[in-house]
Design a protein around this motif. Structure first.
Motif, PDB file in Angstrom:
ATOM      1  N   ASP A  56     -18.204  56.878  54.513  1.00  0.00           N
ATOM      2  CA  ASP A  56     -16.981  56.918  55.313  1.00  0.00           C
ATOM      3  C   ASP A  56     -16.464  55.518  55.649  1.00  0.00           C
ATOM      4  O   ASP A  56     -15.765  55.319  56.632  1.00  0.00           O
ATOM      5  CB  ASP A  56     -17.207  57.743  56.595  1.00  0.00           C
ATOM      6  N   GLU A  57     -16.854  54.529  54.829  1.00  0.00           N
ATOM      7  CA  GLU A  57     -16.328  53.165  55.022  1.00  0.00           C
ATOM      8  C   GLU A  57     -15.793  52.673  53.685  1.00  0.00           C
ATOM      9  O   GLU A  57     -16.345  52.998  52.635  1.00  0.00           O
ATOM     10  CB  GLU A  57     -17.452  52.201  55.442  1.00  0.00           C
ATOM     11  N   LYS A  58     -14.748  51.870  53.729  1.00  0.00           N
ATOM     12  CA  LYS A  58     -14.233  51.259  52.489  1.00  0.00           C
ATOM     13  C   LYS A  58     -14.958  49.935  52.266  1.00  0.00           C
ATOM     14  O   LYS A  58     -15.183  49.190  53.220  1.00  0.00           O
ATOM     15  CB  LYS A  58     -12.731  50.966  52.642  1.00  0.00           C
ATOM     16  N   PRO A  59     -15.316  49.608  51.018  1.00  0.00           N
ATOM     17  CA  PRO A  59     -15.924  48.298  50.763  1.00  0.00           C
ATOM     18  C   PRO A  59     -14.962  47.175  51.188  1.00  0.00           C
ATOM     19  O   PRO A  59     -13.743  47.369  51.163  1.00  0.00           O
ATOM     20  CB  PRO A  59     -16.112  48.287  49.240  1.00  0.00           C
ATOM     21  N   PRO A  60     -15.514  46.010  51.591  1.00  0.00           N
ATOM     22  CA  PRO A  60     -14.652  44.915  52.039  1.00  0.00           C
ATOM     23  C   PRO A  60     -13.694  44.501  50.928  1.00  0.00           C
ATOM     24  O   PRO A  60     -14.001  44.641  49.737  1.00  0.00           O
ATOM     25  CB  PRO A  60     -15.643  43.789  52.352  1.00  0.00           C
ATOM     26  N   GLY A  61     -12.518  44.036  51.331  1.00  0.00           N
ATOM     27  CA  GLY A  61     -11.578  43.508  50.342  1.00  0.00           C
ATOM     28  C   GLY A  61     -10.617  44.543  49.785  1.00  0.00           C
ATOM     29  O   GLY A  61      -9.698  44.199  49.061  1.00  0.00           O
TER      30      GLY A  61
END
Length: 696
Positions: free
Chosen positions: A444-449
């Motif tokens: 439930d998190e998007k990778p950084p960037g």
């Protein structure tokens, strides 16, 4: 264990045994899904008619059903064929007409003798300034007045079934309702204040007010819970069976995984690390893994799956990753190849395109254990595909594969662990009902960037401006997708539309700038068009929805979706997720034809407001319903007759937890409550799970 309890026999008997049901009615009932008396118990009234008597029709708001005592006046037969027969009547304060078509005069004069009092009940309407009742439902003497039910249930009907018939048949079915042992856990029953099963059925068929028709009514809520409990118990039994299927503990050293993690230009998200831990812990366990990995577009599922396969390779075994299409399989190969090289493992692909010597060589290397990880399509299921030690199967995009195929793949090795990946975030209620036999990991998190994507709604009438904008974008070295409309459920019509758009864009933007991909193209041609776009040789890729899942071109920063109003929310979200993968700010243009319908407008607005796949999937569920969301044909979404999956998520969650606890404590359902639950499973026709109990 394998026989239906005798107490249920009357509910599974022939419908013809019910009052008023003949061979023709049996056929008509079957169209409603009613094939036995038990089915009528779960065909609940959806409305009611108030037949409480009133003094005069002056007290009624017309049109409405009224029950009133009248004095019969003049009969007005009509000599003209097809014209109605009328009878004047008068109540305590007003007069009105009873109207009959194709009626027999002698019968009417016997039923309604002039000067006599009668109780009349039926729908009263005003026509040409006159109050009239066409074909009253009841014409009774004053002595018979008590035989009219004050509140009458209204049932759903189909052709050939009248209210009178279904009411009569339901009454017959209700007379057969047995006292069944209680299967609901006592504390749950008490907390919700639910009646017993028998009382709930009787009450649900005898609503006294509109509040009794709502899903919050205690009787209906209890019957919904019974359905959810039976369904969740079935899944819990299936899950326990999978778990009883002994696994082989897979204990990786971490050596290969550490090499890959060290080579990454970023740190995995917390959700990725947590999911990797959950999966590798399952793999190290004695039981077989059966896990669902769900994550939004671009949440990094592939890395998690690759880590799981590396754990198997570290333990001296093999992994396989299955994709629904060749485009996707090749993309997984391209994405994983650099990571495999870092780890020093051999990664290969097997698709329907592999033929002759090349295929034979791959199969030999696989059987000898010289290929560590295989990426493939359905070709992996073929009989001659043998592994030397398959330990984990990763299946991408679950809803393209059925449960049977999951098992087929699991049979390619001893006690293979199964990890299913889906990029469609599934609302919690659906996840419980559809994947309740699986453990779940959520990204439930998007990778950084990952850059946010700007979503804009554009009317079709501004097509020229959109093309001009693309011209400017190409000049700046940008790339774009142009997705053509879903014309109908036909690839042929879809690809004709795509070819038309391809031609108009080549005229506007130059032949060399525009590529085309659709499902009817030969595979080699399709791959060549994809490759040209991925390598930046073409700037615009015109496509049907074949590019919906998984295609990854970091330089593509514009997504145009034509006639976006024809797409479902989940599909729009998947398509939009094809951009925003590089360093450029990205845009998604949703083109629509005016005027927009209410639902289409809601869909497009949700797309503009949020990129959160879980919120989008909840909205999609509200707009489309569970069957559509997973594609009922393949999804096996449970069909509930009383329960409402979308509205009663909390009940489903309680049933899910209760069923898991019950099967954990009483795996064979041999306790008193366990036996009662077996009765419930037979009542709601979940026999298959009862067979699993005897196998387990």
């Amino acid at each position: 264990m394998s026989r239906r309890p005798e107490i249920l026999f009357p509910l599974f008997a022939d419908l013809k045994g019910l009052d008023g049901v003949g061979p023709r009615s049996v056929e008509n009932f079957a169209k409603m899904g009613v094939e036995k008396p038990g089915d009528l118990l779960f065909t609940l009234p959806h409305n009611l008619i108030d037949r409480n008597p009133i003094k005069t029709i002056n007290d009624a708001v017309l049109p409405s059903v009224v029950t009133v005592e009248v004095t019969v006046g003049l009969h007005q037969p009509n000599a003209v064929k097809g014209r109605p027969y009328r009878v004047m009547v008068e109540d305590a304060g007003a007069s009105f007409q009873l109207v009959f078509f194709h009626a027999r005069k002698d019968w009417l004069q016997k039923q309604l003798p002039s000067g006599q009092k009668r109780i009349i009940s039926g729908k009263l309407e005003v026509f040409d300034g006159l109050a009239q009742m066409v074909h009253p439902d009841y014409i009774l003497t004053v002595d018979e007045a008590d035989s009219i039910p004050p509140i009458e249930p209204v049932y759903p009907m189909s052709a050939g079934i009248t209210q009178k018939l279904i009411q009569k048949a339901a009454k017959g079915a209700l007379a057969r309702v047995p006292d069944l042992p209680e299967w609901i856990e006592p504390s749950v029953l008490k907390k919700h204040g639910w009646p017993s099963w028998k009382d709930a059925v009787l009450a649900a068929h005898a609503p006294q007010s509109t509040s009794d028709l709502s899903r919050e009514a205690k009787a209906r809520e209890r019957l919904a819970y019974d359905e959810f409990l039976a369904h969740q118990t079935t899944l819990a039994i299936a899950r326990a069976n999978t778990r009883r299927a002994k696994g082989i503990p897979t204990l990786g050293t971490g050596k290969l995984r550490n090499k890959v993690l060290a080579s990454l230009p970023y740190k995995p998200t917390g959700a990725q690390s947590r999911s990797i831990d959950e999966i590798t812990t399952d793999m190290a366990d004695n039981n077989r893994m059966n896990r669902l990995l769900q994550g939004d577009v671009g949440a990094g599922k592939t890395l998690v799956a690759f880590m799981a396969m590396l754990a198997a390779v570290e333990a001296g075994a093999q992994g396989v990753m299955m994709a629904p299409t060749e485009i996707l399989a090749r993309q997984h190969l391209a994405g994983l190849q650099p990571l495999a090289e870092e780890a020093g493992v051999v990664l290969e692909i097997l698709t329907g395109r592999d033929k002759g010597k090349e295929r034979t060589a791959k199969l030999k290397a696989l059987a000898d254990g010289n290929i560590h990880i295989l990426v493939g399509t359905h070709a992996v299921f073929q009989k001659d595909v043998e592994f030397s030690g398959l330990r984990i199967a990763v299946i991408d995009e679950q809803h393209r594969f059925g449960v049977r195929q999951r098992m087929d793949l699991g049979a390619k090795g001893d006690a293979v662990d199964v990890l299913v990946m889906t990029a469609t975030p599934i609302p919690r209620s659906l996840e419980l009902s559809h994947y309740g036999d699986m453990d779940v990991s959520v990204l439930d998190e998007k990778p950084p960037g990952r850059k946010p994507i700007t979503t804009v709604l554009v009317s079709n009438s501004r097509m020229d401006q959109v093309v001009d904008r693309l011209k400017a974008a190409i000049a700046e070295g940008k790339q774009a997708y142009w997705v053509c409309p879903l014309v109908e459920e036909s690839e042929l019509v879809d690809h004709a539309a795509a070819e038309d758009r391809f031609r108009t864009l080549r005229l506007a933007l130059g032949d060399e700038n525009v590529g085309l991909v659709h499902g009817q193209m030969p595979v080699a041609q399709k791959d060549a068009a994809m490759a040209a776009f991925i390598q930046g040789e073409t700037s615009i890729l015109v496509a049907t929805t074949v590019i919906e899942v998984g295609v990854d071109v970091p330089n593509a920063s514009i997504m145009v979706i034509e006639q976006a109003e024809h797409f479902g929310l989940a599909q729009l979200h998947q398509l939009r997720g094809r951009v925003g993968r590089g360093t450029e700010a990205s845009t998604c243009l949703l083109m629509y034809a005016s005027p927009l319908g209410k639902t289409a407008e809601r869909r497009l607005t949700v797309m503009r407001e949020t990129e959160d796949g879980f919120r989008i999937s909840e909205e999609d569920l509200k707009l489309r319903g569970a069957g559509d969301l997973l594609g009922t044909a393949q999804s096996g979404v449970a069909r509930f007759r009383v329960g409402d999956l979308e509205a009663q998520t909390t009940l489903m969650k309680i049933a899910h937890d209760d069923a898991r606890l019950l099967i954990h404590e009483d795996a064979k359902l041999q306790s008193r409550r366990g036996n009662a639950v077996i009765t419930l499973l037979y009542l709601l026709e979940h026999e298959k799970s009862i067979r699993l109990l005897s196998i387990g």
